[in-house]
Structures are given as structure tokens and as C-alpha cells.
Write a protein that holds these residues in place. Sequence first.
Motif, PDB file in Angstrom:
ATOM      1  N   LEU A  64     -84.335  71.636  -0.838  1.00 31.71           N
ATOM      2  CA  LEU A  64     -84.389  70.249  -0.710  1.00 31.71           C
ATOM      3  C   LEU A  64     -84.089  70.241   0.903  1.00 31.71           C
ATOM      4  O   LEU A  64     -84.178  69.717   1.451  1.00 31.71           O
ATOM      5  N   LYS A  65     -82.730  71.239   1.394  1.00 30.16           N
ATOM      6  CA  LYS A  65     -82.266  71.399   1.752  1.00 30.16           C
ATOM      7  C   LYS A  65     -83.229  71.286   3.474  1.00 30.16           C
ATOM      8  O   LYS A  65     -82.999  71.145   4.273  1.00 30.16           O
ATOM      9  N   LEU A  66     -83.950  72.409   3.013  1.00 31.39           N
ATOM     10  CA  LEU A  66     -85.049  72.987   4.291  1.00 31.39           C
ATOM     11  C   LEU A  66     -86.062  71.565   4.118  1.00 31.39           C
ATOM     12  O   LEU A  66     -86.780  71.551   5.012  1.00 31.39           O
ATOM     13  N   SER A  67     -86.184  70.910   3.333  1.00 31.27           N
ATOM     14  CA  SER A  67     -86.429  69.001   3.678  1.00 31.27           C
ATOM     15  C   SER A  67     -87.004  69.027   5.286  1.00 31.27           C
ATOM     16  O   SER A  67     -87.822  68.459   6.038  1.00 31.27           O
ATOM     17  N   ASN A  68     -85.823  68.876   6.264  1.00 33.80           N
ATOM     18  CA  ASN A  68     -85.321  68.473   7.764  1.00 33.80           C
ATOM     19  C   ASN A  68     -85.119  69.839   8.418  1.00 33.80           C
ATOM     20  O   ASN A  68     -84.625  71.040   7.715  1.00 33.80           O
ATOM     21  N   SER A  69     -86.327  70.817   8.993  1.00 32.95           N
ATOM     22  CA  SER A  69     -86.481  71.289   9.740  1.00 32.95           C
ATOM     23  C   SER A  69     -85.221  71.743  10.598  1.00 32.95           C
ATOM     24  O   SER A  69     -84.798  72.784  10.962  1.00 32.95           O
ATOM     25  N   ASP A  70     -84.301  70.676  10.691  1.00 35.72           N
ATOM     26  CA  ASP A  70     -82.645  71.524  11.438  1.00 35.72           C
ATOM     27  C   ASP A  70     -82.142  71.154  10.477  1.00 35.72           C
ATOM     28  O   ASP A  70     -81.575  69.521  10.404  1.00 35.72           O
ATOM     29  N   PRO A  71     -81.031  71.268   9.319  1.00 36.69           N
ATOM     30  CA  PRO A  71     -81.000  72.186   7.991  1.00 36.69           C
ATOM     31  C   PRO A  71     -79.685  71.313   8.724  1.00 36.69           C
ATOM     32  O   PRO A  71     -79.001  70.445   7.692  1.00 36.69           O
ATOM     33  N   ILE A  72     -79.142  71.306   9.582  1.00 36.21           N
ATOM     34  CA  ILE A  72     -77.764  70.360   9.451  1.00 36.21           C
ATOM     35  C   ILE A  72     -77.681  68.957   9.250  1.00 36.21           C
ATOM     36  O   ILE A  72     -76.583  68.505   8.941  1.00 36.21           O
ATOM     37  N   LYS A  73     -79.212  68.373   9.773  1.00 37.97           N
ATOM     38  CA  LYS A  73     -79.162  66.684  10.092  1.00 37.97           C
ATOM     39  C   LYS A  73     -79.310  66.547   7.932  1.00 37.97           C
ATOM     40  O   LYS A  73     -79.456  65.250   8.030  1.00 37.97           O
ATOM     41  N   THR A  74     -79.575  67.670   7.548  1.00 34.53           N
ATOM     42  CA  THR A  74     -80.224  67.213   6.057  1.00 34.53           C
ATOM     43  C   THR A  74     -78.605  66.508   5.111  1.00 34.53           C
ATOM     44  O   THR A  74     -77.691  67.847   4.894  1.00 34.53           O
ATOM     45  N   ARG A  75     -77.957  65.705   5.377  1.00 31.26           N
ATOM     46  CA  ARG A  75     -77.810  65.511   4.004  1.00 31.26           C
ATOM     47  C   ARG A  75     -77.602  65.683   2.843  1.00 31.26           C
ATOM     48  O   ARG A  75     -78.349  65.453   2.429  1.00 31.26           O
ATOM     49  N   GLY A  76     -76.143  66.235   2.458  1.00 33.33           N
ATOM     50  CA  GLY A  76     -76.310  66.461   1.195  1.00 33.33           C
ATOM     51  C   GLY A  76     -76.209  64.958  -0.238  1.00 33.33           C
ATOM     52  O   GLY A  76     -76.665  65.239  -0.781  1.00 33.33           O
ATOM     53  N   GLU A  77     -75.748  64.657   0.643  1.00 32.41           N
ATOM     54  CA  GLU A  77     -75.287  63.276  -0.234  1.00 32.41           C
ATOM     55  C   GLU A  77     -77.025  63.082  -0.320  1.00 32.41           C
ATOM     56  O   GLU A  77     -77.082  62.011  -1.692  1.00 32.41           O
ATOM     57  N   GLU A  78     -77.274  62.904   0.643  1.00 29.91           N
ATOM     58  CA  GLU A  78     -79.337  61.701   0.052  1.00 29.91           C
ATOM     59  C   GLU A  78     -80.231  62.717  -0.482  1.00 29.91           C
ATOM     60  O   GLU A  78     -80.000  62.457  -1.376  1.00 29.91           O
ATOM     61  N   ILE A  79     -79.468  64.016  -0.959  1.00 33.23           N
ATOM     62  CA  ILE A  79     -80.209  64.785  -1.920  1.00 33.23           C
ATOM     63  C   ILE A  79     -79.995  64.359  -3.431  1.00 33.23           C
ATOM     64  O   ILE A  79     -80.310  64.130  -4.131  1.00 33.23           O
ATOM     65  N   ASP A  80     -78.566  64.664  -3.025  1.00 35.05           N
ATOM     66  CA  ASP A  80     -77.722  64.081  -4.646  1.00 35.05           C
ATOM     67  C   ASP A  80     -78.233  63.036  -4.744  1.00 35.05           C
ATOM     68  O   ASP A  80     -78.630  62.012  -5.993  1.00 35.05           O
ATOM     69  N   GLU A  81     -77.833  61.885  -4.470  1.00 36.18           N
ATOM     70  CA  GLU A  81     -78.064  60.243  -4.284  1.00 36.18           C
ATOM     71  C   GLU A  81     -80.155  60.286  -4.922  1.00 36.18           C
ATOM     72  O   GLU A  81     -80.511  59.790  -6.098  1.00 36.18           O
ATOM     73  N   ILE A  82     -81.220  61.011  -4.768  1.00 34.54           N
ATOM     74  CA  ILE A  82     -82.231  60.719  -5.290  1.00 34.54           C
ATOM     75  C   ILE A  82     -82.322  61.368  -6.531  1.00 34.54           C
ATOM     76  O   ILE A  82     -83.679  60.790  -6.826  1.00 34.54           O
ATOM     77  N   LEU A  83     -81.673  62.658  -7.004  1.00 39.61           N
ATOM     78  CA  LEU A  83     -81.994  63.468  -7.491  1.00 39.61           C
ATOM     79  C   LEU A  83     -81.447  62.931  -9.211  1.00 39.61           C
ATOM     80  O   LEU A  83     -81.901  62.464  -9.723  1.00 39.61           O
ATOM     81  N   GLU A  84     -80.432  61.571  -8.474  1.00 37.74           N
ATOM     82  CA  GLU A  84     -79.309  61.497  -9.082  1.00 37.74           C
ATOM     83  C   GLU A  84     -80.669  59.828  -9.391  1.00 37.74           C
ATOM     84  O   GLU A  84     -80.894  59.522 -11.010  1.00 37.74           O
ATOM     85  N   LYS A  85     -81.022  59.244  -9.373  1.00 37.83           N
ATOM     86  CA  LYS A  85     -81.383  58.316  -9.280  1.00 37.83           C
ATOM     87  C   LYS A  85     -82.667  58.279  -9.388  1.00 37.83           C
ATOM     88  O   LYS A  85     -83.335  57.842 -10.903  1.00 37.83           O
ATOM     89  N   LEU A  86     -83.626  59.589  -9.877  1.00 44.39           N
ATOM     90  CA  LEU A  86     -84.729  59.934  -9.997  1.00 44.39           C
ATOM     91  C   LEU A  86     -84.581  60.599 -11.816  1.00 44.39           C
ATOM     92  O   LEU A  86     -85.031  61.425 -12.504  1.00 44.39           O
TER      93      LEU A  86
END
Lengths: 323, 398
Positions: free
Chosen positions: B101-123
Motif C-alpha cells: 500500500l505504501k507503493l500507492s504513492n510513487s513518492d513513498p515518503i509522502k505516503t503517511r502510514g496513519e492514512e493506511i492504518d485509518e483506511i484499513l481500520e475503517k474497512l
Amino acid sequence: MTVFLLGAAGVALSFSLGQAAIPPGEIADFLMLRSLADGRYHAILKMRVLRIAAAFIAGAGLAFSGVVYQSSLKNYLADPFMLGISAGAALFSALAITMKFHSSLAISAFAFTGAILSVGAVMAISYARKFSSYNLILTGIALNSFFSSFLTVVMYLSKDMQNIFFWLMGSLDVRYADQIIYTHLFVIFAACYILKYSHILDLLRINEKTVFSIGVDQDYYKIKFLVIASLMCALIVSQTGIIGFIGLIVPHAARIMVGDSHRLLLPFSFILGGTMLIYCDLISRTAADSINFPIGIITSLVGAPFFIFLLAGRRKAGERANG
Amino acid sequence: MPPAFRASGLAYRFEGEDENIIAGLDFVIEPGSFVSIVGPNGAGKSTLLDIMLGYKKGYAGSLEFFGRELSSLSARELAAERAYIPQQSEDGLRLSAYEYLKLSNSDPIKTRGEEIDEILEKLNISYLKDRSIASMSGGEARLVQLVFALLRKPRVLLLDEPVSYLDYKNQQAFFEILKKEHAERGITVAAILHDLNLAAYYCGEIILINDGRILKQGPPLEVLNYRTLGSVFFGASGFLQTRPGPGEPRGRVHVICGGGSGEKIIAMLIERNFIVSCGVLNAGDSDWRFCRANSVAMVEEEPYRPISEENYMKNLEYIKASSAVIVCDFPIGAGNLANLKFADELSCAGGRNIICAGRDFSELDYTGGAASAYLEKIKKNARLFKNIAEFEKLIDSL
């Protein structure tokens, strides 16, 4: 971690073992740059440092570029010699030997030129058509077999068949410290550069259209990575001859051990490859008295069983996961 | 706001081929709509989606993406607006869901881990975070791909057969999430689907494609009926949903059919407000499935069994209660011969309308002549039709 320890142990063993065994105390003294009690060992140890350094950087570089090749070409059967590096280097070094160039520097220069020419030709030919991994691999296979046949012709006509043969089997006898230092510098620099793009290598492994959809120009990166890995590999091959198997087996072994994430996979393969070649070199020097087995043979002899062992372990793990 | 997609005269041809795979499409996909593209294999659906993705370039005609010609947009500009889920799953990928999921942003530094956590949590799929994709089930891996696309925060989401390899439960789960995100974020969704029931249930609009042309675009009930689908999916059965048309119910009609011969006829009768019964059908037969799906009264026999005396009598009751009997062209063997025995009762069927398929039944007669004999009798008293158009005229005169 284990691999690090194994690597350190390998280095230590490599120092002490060989046609002349050297006691550990002397090695410690040598490494601390203390003057040696026994001057006899000094020359041997100096030689062994070069040898270990050569083995490490060759193994590390081949394994590293193996990973880059596999991921860029999207093909797990790819190895650094797939696009003609080995065939080109072999042919040109054979020509150099046949033309009576005796200095190892000249042969290296020839081999490097040959490697770069052939991999460049493969890339140019497949780029002129449609650039795809499939095209690259096919062109590579064609050019490889063309160069190999050419090589056979040269060997058949040459009076130095044995010398050529010896070069083809690979050797870690490196005479010049400069050569090793420059190779180290280049390989480490190139590896660090590619490591910076490890997430792009991850991306190249996933669905092509998905990668397109996030706006990454895959072809650009593929070419860039392949060019750097090829330079790295050509440089190594030009110094050591053709050491097979490391570039194919170590990446796979590393994938099994640490997974597909390149941030971990690349450095791990680097160290694993270096370590493995140090051990192979150790075996080649110590297996039989007074004979140095060609390193290329040992890598296959040691690498193949090691890899089969890993595969068997993975199958069991796979069954557990599925069951 | 300009439409998400507006195609006019959109055409595409593969290099080196003479014929267009896409031959002049005109359609509009409004922002915020949920559209599915359906059609048989080879119709040009995937090619169309690849063009909409920007992956296949060099189309003819025009395709506007939010008012700008798609071919004039760079890969980066497109990437900021739309996301994509391919037909293939990420088979054997030894990356954890989080790494992937981190790869979803071609610039991995911009992908915030919390964002991934949030959406996984939500689903409710946080448990997948550290699992390797290779070890996931097909359904789980698909959900992770959906999250990948959602992390791009797209205005438009394109999906190529996203659930074709999933079981029913996972199909539902996938689409429930998709529907929710579509509603919450107002994402425009365009998906190629093979399951017409899913398309009908989830999509506000359906584009039916055949042979590189749009056959029909509109709400599901308008597009998914026997008329359009029958011509596209030859022999497909069991999914056609028909509704009675407006107006008063007309008379009772009994249909004798089998093996899919009755589908179109029954559908047509239902649409014209007839009360239809059917029988005797073996359970599992394609006409049986169709009748069940459309709640048509029928006399059923166990699968692969000859018609019992009891069921024969039941069927006769239905025939007697109907103002018309329709005999379709279906294969007749010893097992279902009893379906034609009502011909012996024709005296009691007097005054009843009988409509019979006009074709030569000899090639459908597996009884050694017994069926043909019955059919002789029936045809003598019946009005015959040679095709569905003639049948249509006959029932309109009922």
C-alpha cells in the motif's frame, strides 16, 4: 544478522586457511597494522586481503545486479548474464588472449568493452522495436548464443585454448590493489544509487497497468536500472572472468529469506552474495592440496545444493500455510 | 461540471489489423455515477477501459476527461485524477499489505502510514496489514488492491472485472465497500463486469457493448432485458429479469417448453401482462431456472426423471385453466413425452387457443415417432409461428 556473523567468520577463515595456514594471532597483528613478528606471513596475508576483497565485491555485485535484473525484467529466471554480458566479455577476452595481450589489465579492458558492447546491442535492438522485457530477453538469448558460437570458433582456432578456458572459469587472483579499490568504489556507489530507488523496483514487480495508473514511467526506470546493473556487472566480470550462478541463486535465496521488498532485499542480497563467494573461494583454495579449483565451478557445486535445500524448506512452509 | 468522460466517435484499431476493435462509440459518463460496462468476451470492453485509462493511446475520434482531451494529458496529470484496478491479482507477491500500500504513492515518503492504518481500520481489515499478499485469499488480496486505489484519492475509479475470480460472498463484500466509498467520496466508478446480476444491483447505469459498438446505455432495467441481451449473449439463460408492463393483467397462458426454448417466449408474455404457467419441467433445466428466477408458476419434476402420472395430471389442470397453450420447439424424449399427451384431451381443450412452433420437429423427436404423432394432432388445431416476431404478432391478437 546470522548472515553478518557468517560473513565475518568467513573472512576470518579465509585469512587463516589456504595453502599455508596462518595462526590467528598473526592475523590479528596484521589487521591492527602492527609490525609482524614473522615476516613470512606478511606477503601471503596481503595477497589474501586482496583476494577476500575481490571475492566479496564480485559476489555482492553479481547478486545485487541479479536482483535488479530479475525485477526490471519481471522475470525470476533472469540473471546478470541474460543480456549478453558474459558472452560479450568471454568473446572479447578470448580475442585479447589470442592476440597475445598478456597483461591482465589489457584483457580486463577487452572484456569490459565486449560486455558493454553486447548488452548495449541487446538494448538498442530491442529498443528499436517495441521495448518490453519479453523483447529484451529474447534478443539477449539470441545474442548470447551468437557470441557463444563465435567464441567457440575463436577457441577452436586459437593456440591459447587453455588460457581462454581458464579465464572463462573465473578467477579471483587479482594482482593490482588499484583495480579492486576502483571496483569497490564503483559497485558500492552504484548499489547505493539503486537502493535509493528501491520502491520503484518494488513497483516494477506489480501489475504494469496499476503502475501506469499512478503515473510512473516504467520503461525509463527499467532502462536506467538495467544500464547501471550492467555496468556494475561488466566491471566485475572484466576482473574476475565469468562466475556463474551467484547472480541467479543468491537473489532467489534472499527472496525466500527476506521477501520481495527491495529496501531489504537489495542490501541483503549484496551481503549474502559477498559472503557466499568468500566461502566458495575458501573451498576452492582448501578443498585439495596444491590445486586452486576455478571459482566458477565451486559456485555451482556449492550453490545448487544450498538452493535446493532452501526450495525444499519453502515447499514445506507453503504446505503449512495452505493446509 | 463537465462529464467525467465524453466520447464521440471513439474508435480504436490494433496495430496491423484492418478492423476496428472499437468502432465509433458515443457515450457520456457523468461525474459521481456508478457505471458498468457489460458485453460478451471480445466485445471491446477491456480495450475501451484501457483507452479510458490512457494506457492505449492513438485512438480515433474524441474522448474527453473532465472536459479535456484525454490524449493531451500526461501520465502524471491522469494519475492525479483516476485510479485503476486491473483484472489480475498480485499473485505470489511477497510484500506485506502495508509495504504494498505504501507503493500507492510513487513518492513513498509522502505516503503517511496513519492514512493506511485509518483506511484499513475503517474497512475492518487491519488484520491484513502485516500479512504477505502471497498468503492472502483471493478476496483479501482484492480488497487490498481496492485500498491501494482508494489511497490515490481518485475522482474516477476504473475497474477491469474486479470480482470475476471471487466467490459470491467476497463479491458482495467488495462491492459493498466500493458502493460506500462511491457514495461518501463521490467517486465516479466505471467497471467492466461479467456478472449481470451484480451490474443490475449496484450500478446506476449500464453500457452494453457488442462488436465494438454500444448496443444500449441506460439504467439496468432498460438495458438488461431479453431483447437486448438475447441478441448479445446467445443461449445465456437464468439471469433475465422481466417485469410485467403497465396495465391490467391479461389471460392465463400455459407454456410447454424445455432446454431454454421457452425463455424468450415467457419473457415476452410476462411483459405483456399475461399470467404465465409452465410445465412439466425437470428441476435444473434452463427453462426451469428462468421460471424460478421470474416466479413463474410451474409443474416441476425431479431432475432427470420421466414425468410422473401425478405431475401429468397437475399440468393438465394448468392447461385447462388457461385460455391459451403454447408449445415451444424443444427436444422430446421418452421422459418428457407426457408433455404432449394433452393432445389426446383436445376435445376438452376445445375453444382453447393453441400456439405451436412451426418448425419440423423430426430432428427434435427422440421417441421414434411417438412425439411427431402427437405434434401432428396439435398442429392441426394450432396457429403456428416460425420465429419470435411471428409469435409476437400471434399473442398480440390473443
